[in-house]
Design a protein around this motif. Structure first.
Motif, PDB file in Angstrom:
ATOM      1  N   ASN A 125       0.865  -1.223   0.101  1.00  0.00           N
ATOM      2  CA  ASN A 125       0.017  -0.039  -0.272  1.00  0.00           C
ATOM      3  C   ASN A 125       0.835   1.372   0.058  1.00  0.00           C
ATOM      4  O   ASN A 125       0.596   2.355  -0.726  1.00  0.00           O
ATOM      5  CB  ASN A 125      -0.868  -0.123   1.178  1.00  0.00           C
ATOM      6  N   LEU A 126       2.045   1.204   0.800  1.00  0.00           N
ATOM      7  CA  LEU A 126       2.965   2.200   0.818  1.00  0.00           C
ATOM      8  C   LEU A 126       3.525   2.542  -0.583  1.00  0.00           C
ATOM      9  O   LEU A 126       3.663   3.610  -1.007  1.00  0.00           O
ATOM     10  CB  LEU A 126       3.991   2.141   1.713  1.00  0.00           C
TER      11      LEU A 126
ATOM     12  N   LYS B  61       2.257   1.900  -3.627  1.00  0.00           N
ATOM     13  CA  LYS B  61       1.205   2.311  -4.380  1.00  0.00           C
ATOM     14  C   LYS B  61       1.024   3.834  -4.071  1.00  0.00           C
ATOM     15  O   LYS B  61       0.537   4.609  -4.932  1.00  0.00           O
ATOM     16  CB  LYS B  61      -0.205   1.679  -4.100  1.00  0.00           C
ATOM     17  N   LEU B  62       1.551   4.370  -3.098  1.00  0.00           N
ATOM     18  CA  LEU B  62       1.258   5.936  -2.879  1.00  0.00           C
ATOM     19  C   LEU B  62       2.482   6.451  -3.448  1.00  0.00           C
ATOM     20  O   LEU B  62       2.660   7.803  -3.054  1.00  0.00           O
ATOM     21  CB  LEU B  62       1.183   6.166  -1.049  1.00  0.00           C
TER      22      LEU B  62
ATOM     23  N   LYS C 269      -4.983   4.694   4.496  1.00  0.00           N
ATOM     24  CA  LYS C 269      -5.798   5.373   3.649  1.00  0.00           C
ATOM     25  C   LYS C 269      -6.798   6.661   4.168  1.00  0.00           C
ATOM     26  O   LYS C 269      -7.009   7.338   3.441  1.00  0.00           O
ATOM     27  CB  LYS C 269      -6.657   4.188   2.850  1.00  0.00           C
TER      28      LYS C 269
ATOM     29  N   VAL D  87      -4.759   9.557   4.506  1.00  0.00           N
ATOM     30  CA  VAL D  87      -4.141  10.002   3.037  1.00  0.00           C
ATOM     31  C   VAL D  87      -5.474  10.913   2.555  1.00  0.00           C
ATOM     32  O   VAL D  87      -5.417  12.112   2.137  1.00  0.00           O
ATOM     33  CB  VAL D  87      -3.898   9.100   2.241  1.00  0.00           C
TER      34      VAL D  87
ATOM     35  N   ARG E  61      -5.804  15.155   1.758  1.00  0.00           N
ATOM     36  CA  ARG E  61      -6.306  15.595   0.571  1.00  0.00           C
ATOM     37  C   ARG E  61      -7.439  16.273   0.418  1.00  0.00           C
ATOM     38  O   ARG E  61      -7.535  17.104  -0.111  1.00  0.00           O
ATOM     39  CB  ARG E  61      -6.316  14.238  -0.626  1.00  0.00           C
TER      40      ARG E  61
ATOM     41  N   THR F 152      -1.006  15.536  -4.110  1.00  0.00           N
ATOM     42  CA  THR F 152      -0.679  14.034  -4.055  1.00  0.00           C
ATOM     43  C   THR F 152       1.024  13.815  -3.569  1.00  0.00           C
ATOM     44  O   THR F 152       1.365  13.259  -3.049  1.00  0.00           O
ATOM     45  CB  THR F 152      -1.001  13.159  -5.610  1.00  0.00           C
TER      46      THR F 152
ATOM     47  N   ILE G 179       1.696  14.940  -0.168  1.00  0.00           N
ATOM     48  CA  ILE G 179       1.189  14.158   0.728  1.00  0.00           C
ATOM     49  C   ILE G 179       2.260  12.993   0.832  1.00  0.00           C
ATOM     50  O   ILE G 179       2.511  12.552   2.069  1.00  0.00           O
ATOM     51  CB  ILE G 179      -0.386  13.408   0.365  1.00  0.00           C
ATOM     52  N   ARG G 180       2.760  12.651  -0.141  1.00  0.00           N
ATOM     53  CA  ARG G 180       4.057  11.675  -0.536  1.00  0.00           C
ATOM     54  C   ARG G 180       5.130  12.293   0.490  1.00  0.00           C
ATOM     55  O   ARG G 180       5.739  11.546   1.201  1.00  0.00           O
ATOM     56  CB  ARG G 180       4.425  11.480  -1.700  1.00  0.00           C
TER      57      ARG G 180
ATOM     58  N   LEU H 176       4.219  12.097   4.365  1.00  0.00           N
ATOM     59  CA  LEU H 176       4.582  10.530   4.776  1.00  0.00           C
ATOM     60  C   LEU H 176       5.895  10.275   4.883  1.00  0.00           C
ATOM     61  O   LEU H 176       6.190   9.328   5.631  1.00  0.00           O
ATOM     62  CB  LEU H 176       3.886   9.480   3.874  1.00  0.00           C
TER      63      LEU H 176
END
Length: 352
Positions: free
Chosen positions: A144-145, A147-148, A174, A177, A181, A188, A191-192, A195
């Motif tokens: 999942n990380l 995918k971000l 999720k 995030v 947003r 995006t 946010i990356r 994190l």
């Protein structure tokens, strides 16, 4: 011509009288499997001849390859690259945390991310419960990380700084995030970066997080891009408020107007938050530690008084609403009595 025929006869006579086992395909296949099991190759004629001779005499396939240890033990930790002292520490900590069979999978996952033994040992000290997480959950959370947009280098930094990240469910990440947003209007890419630099944001209280962002945006006049660059999310709300209000009371910080202009040059958010307290006092606030301690106590008292006053206002407002509702109910009861009284009098007059 006669000589050629004689050579052929000698050759076929030699082949027929040679040991048939050398050219027997099943025995050769057994030999080939035997050498593969021990990591050997049939590239050297002398080695293959020795293996063939051993299979010819024994007519048995060699013992199967020994499987590597999968149980959690000191030996398996040493095979991973830990020293004897590090292996003893890891074994004791994981055994205390009752990691057991899942510990090997967690350690393998961390090594697969590119972390060395010393970093893994530090991670164990910070978050021993990580080694009780199942392998499927770890792979799902790491996926999942990715995918971000977080690559291997970012994942290494995040896990080393905040290993609790791999204990957080995917739905929680999720949700955080989506909150950044939609509610806080970060892009995006921002946010990356948040994190990557401040992974603990996924476990923060979202209401407090929103209030901190609004405080920095409206009270300090700082845009989202500068918030991200200054790593705002590594600082608590109290730290932000204490330092900002202290500068503001000393006339060293001013809230920008609607056009974003101020009469003084405000210090950067990075210079306010990302320095230790001594550097902040000597180079930014130009004050002493005693003055700052007194100010924090006074500010805490002001905040308590404001909360009490706000509580009284809300209590009085609730009382007024209750009184208004009681008055409305009394008026409704009176109107109903008048209506019923009129009807009963009408009935009595009709009876007469």
């Amino acid at each position: 011509m006669v000589t050629l025929v004689a050579y052929r006869q000698v050759f076929w006579w030699t082949v027929r009288n040679a040991s048939s086992t050398v050219f027997r395909p099943p025995e050769f296949w057994k030999c080939y499997r035997h050498t593969l099991c021990f990591g050997g190759r049939l590239s050297c004629s002398s080695d293959s001849h020795r293996v063939l001779q051993s299979t010819q005499h024994t007519h048995e396939v060699g013992p199967p390859c020994r499987k590597p240890e999968t149980d959690f033990s000191l030996r398996s930790l040493a095979d991973m690259g830990f020293t004897d002292a590090e292996a003893a520490c890891v074994y004791a900590a994981v055994s205390k945390a009752k990691g057991g069979s899942t510990a090997n999978h967690a350690l393998s996952t961390l090594f697969f991310l590119g972390l060395n033994a010393s970093t893994v040992l530090k991670i164990l000290d910070k978050c021993p419960e990580l080694f009780t997480v199942r392998e499927s959950q770890l792979q799902q959370r790491i996926g999942n990380l990715r995918k971000l947009g977080l690559g291997e280098g970012s994942l290494q930094r995040m896990v080393a700084y905040f290993p609790q990240l791999l204990t957080v469910p995917v739905t929680t990440v999720k949700h955080a995030v989506m909150f950044l947003r939609t509610k806080c209007l970060f892009t995006t890419h921002q946010i990356r970066v948040i994190l990557r630099d401040s992974p603990a944001v996924v476990v923060d209280d979202l209401e407090q997080l929103e209030y901190k962002i609004q405080y920095v945006y409206f009270r300090m006049g700082v845009a989202q891009n500068e918030m991200v660059k200054s790593r705002l999310f590594r600082s608590t709300l109290d730290k932000v408020r204490h330092r900002h209000c202290f500068l503001e009371r000393r006339g060293l910080y001013e809230t920008p107007d609607k056009k974003g202009q101020t009469s003084i040059v405000n210090p950067k958010l990075d210079g306010i938050l990302n320095v230790d307290e001594d550097t902040f006092l000597t180079q930014v606030a130009m004050a002493t530690a005693e003055e700052f301690d007194v100010f924090k106590r006074l500010l805490a008292r002001e905040c308590r008084e404001e909360e009490q006053q706000q509580g009284r206002i809300e209590y009085d407002r609730d009382d007024e609403e209750d009184d208004d509702s009681d008055d409305d109910e009394e008026e409704e009861d009176d109107s109903e009595d008048e209506d019923t009284g009129g009807k009963s009098g009408y009935r009595k007059r009709r009876k007469k």
